[in-house]
Design a protein around this motif. Structure first.
Motif, mmCIF file in Angstrom:
data_model
loop_
_atom_site.group_PDB
_atom_site.id
_atom_site.type_symbol
_atom_site.label_atom_id
_atom_site.label_comp_id
_atom_site.label_asym_id
_atom_site.label_seq_id
_atom_site.Cartn_x
_atom_site.Cartn_y
_atom_site.Cartn_z
ATOM 1 N N MET A 1 39.767 -22.595 -30.258
ATOM 2 C CA MET A 1 41.229 -22.740 -30.255
ATOM 3 C C MET A 1 41.634 -24.155 -30.664
ATOM 4 S SD MET A 1 44.194 -21.265 -29.434
ATOM 5 C CE MET A 1 43.682 -19.841 -28.476
ATOM 6 N N PRO B 1 43.959 -21.934 -22.707
ATOM 7 C CA PRO B 1 44.809 -21.816 -21.517
ATOM 8 C C PRO B 1 45.292 -20.384 -21.330
ATOM 9 C CG PRO B 1 46.063 -22.740 -23.332
ATOM 10 C CD PRO B 1 44.655 -22.609 -23.810
ATOM 11 N N LEU C 1 44.110 -19.887 -33.611
ATOM 12 C CA LEU C 1 42.820 -19.252 -33.323
ATOM 13 C C LEU C 1 41.769 -19.747 -34.294
ATOM 14 C CD1 LEU C 1 43.647 -15.471 -32.716
ATOM 15 C CD2 LEU C 1 42.717 -17.105 -31.068
ATOM 16 N N MET D 1 55.735 -12.328 -17.014
ATOM 17 C CA MET D 1 55.522 -12.253 -18.463
ATOM 18 C C MET D 1 55.916 -10.878 -19.005
ATOM 19 S SD MET D 1 54.233 -13.842 -21.155
ATOM 20 C CE MET D 1 53.257 -15.173 -20.463
ATOM 21 N N SER E 1 49.023 -12.470 -16.828
ATOM 22 C CA SER E 1 49.135 -13.179 -18.092
ATOM 23 C C SER E 1 47.758 -13.282 -18.726
ATOM 24 C CB SER E 1 49.682 -14.568 -17.792
ATOM 25 O OG SER E 1 49.667 -15.384 -18.937
ATOM 26 N N PRO E 2 47.587 -12.775 -19.943
ATOM 27 C CA PRO E 2 46.276 -12.876 -20.594
ATOM 28 C C PRO E 2 45.976 -14.318 -20.968
ATOM 29 C CG PRO E 2 47.892 -12.080 -22.160
ATOM 30 C CD PRO E 2 48.591 -12.179 -20.841
ATOM 31 N N THR E 3 44.763 -14.577 -21.426
ATOM 32 C CA THR E 3 44.488 -15.891 -22.002
ATOM 33 C C THR E 3 45.282 -16.009 -23.297
ATOM 34 O OG1 THR E 3 42.587 -14.980 -23.146
ATOM 35 C CG2 THR E 3 42.157 -16.104 -21.076
ATOM 36 N N LEU E 4 45.512 -17.237 -23.705
ATOM 37 C CA LEU E 4 46.247 -17.479 -24.950
ATOM 38 C C LEU E 4 45.524 -16.843 -26.126
ATOM 39 C CD1 LEU E 4 48.494 -18.801 -26.518
ATOM 40 C CD2 LEU E 4 47.209 -20.935 -26.455
ATOM 41 N N ALA E 5 44.212 -16.954 -26.149
ATOM 42 C CA ALA E 5 43.438 -16.390 -27.256
ATOM 43 C C ALA E 5 43.695 -14.888 -27.369
ATOM 44 C CB ALA E 5 41.951 -16.662 -27.057
ATOM 45 N N GLY F 1 46.283 -13.179 -26.138
ATOM 46 C CA GLY F 1 47.684 -12.981 -26.517
ATOM 47 C C GLY F 1 47.884 -13.143 -28.011
ATOM 48 N N MET F 2 47.219 -14.124 -28.594
ATOM 49 C CA MET F 2 47.349 -14.362 -30.029
ATOM 50 C C MET F 2 46.709 -13.242 -30.834
ATOM 51 S SD MET F 2 46.884 -18.512 -30.340
ATOM 52 C CE MET F 2 47.549 -18.610 -32.015
ATOM 53 N N LYS F 3 45.569 -12.752 -30.366
ATOM 54 C CA LYS F 3 44.902 -11.651 -31.076
ATOM 55 C C LYS F 3 45.757 -10.390 -31.042
ATOM 56 C CE LYS F 3 40.240 -13.129 -29.921
ATOM 57 N NZ LYS F 3 39.160 -12.785 -28.995
ATOM 58 N N PHE G 1 55.565 -11.662 -26.702
ATOM 59 C CA PHE G 1 55.580 -12.028 -25.279
ATOM 60 C C PHE G 1 56.768 -12.931 -24.960
ATOM 61 C CE2 PHE G 1 51.174 -11.197 -26.390
ATOM 62 C CZ PHE G 1 50.749 -10.381 -25.353
ATOM 63 N N ASP H 1 56.624 -17.499 -14.056
ATOM 64 C CA ASP H 1 55.387 -17.547 -14.868
ATOM 65 C C ASP H 1 54.863 -18.981 -14.952
ATOM 66 O OD1 ASP H 1 54.846 -14.934 -15.529
ATOM 67 O OD2 ASP H 1 56.249 -14.934 -17.193
#
Lengths: 66, 66
Positions: free
Chosen positions: A1, A40, A62, B1, B39-43, B45-47, B60, B66
């Motif tokens: 990341m 995060p 990513l 979220m 809340s998922p991890t950022l990675a 969420g981005m995927k 999101f 949150d």
DNA sequence: AACTAATGTAAAATATAGTTTACATTTTAT
DNA sequence: ATAAAATGTAAACTATATTTTACATTAGTT
């Protein structure tokens, strides 16, 4: 990341500790995220981007293996 | 979220299991995130946003607490 | 109605995010 | 050059995301 936290912090002229205060986490957490040590939670990523008045995708990117 | 996963899945016409496969997590993880249970991890969420060809902020939304 | 696919949910286990305390190193200001 | 502020890092701990297995419920077919 990958992320642009250091740059965005410089633009706002705030320290890691300042940012940590604003998004309610410890300074070490900001330090670790800024250094790319881990991903995060989405909530935290969004709060950080919000501080910079940027979208999440403008601040975080990513990379392979994420 | 809050999130629009259900709607975006409907547009793509894919199941929770399909989405789980695509982003490499378990079906239960997608189910829980879609239901707003955490809340998922950022990675992740981005995927997920990437699958929908949307930005994270389009899929999101932060809410109180949150 | 019976069958199948999809979704909801739960408990126990594992992985990883985030905290706390503490100290070392680097950067900036005086 | 010295002091102070900022950053880097580490270990032990706590909180939470994610997995796995398993089963119950709902929606969609035939």
């Amino acid at each position: 990341m990958k992320n642009r936290i250091r740059i965005e912090r410089a633009i706002l002229n705030i320290t890691q500790a300042d940012l940590a205060d604003r998004v309610q986490v410890s300074r070490q957490t900001i330090n670790a995220i800024e250094a790319g040590k881990y991903s995060p939670t989405l909530a935290l990523g969004m709060k950080i981007a919000q501080q910079f008045e940027k979208t999440v995708n403008e601040v975080f990117e990513l990379e392979e293996g994420d």
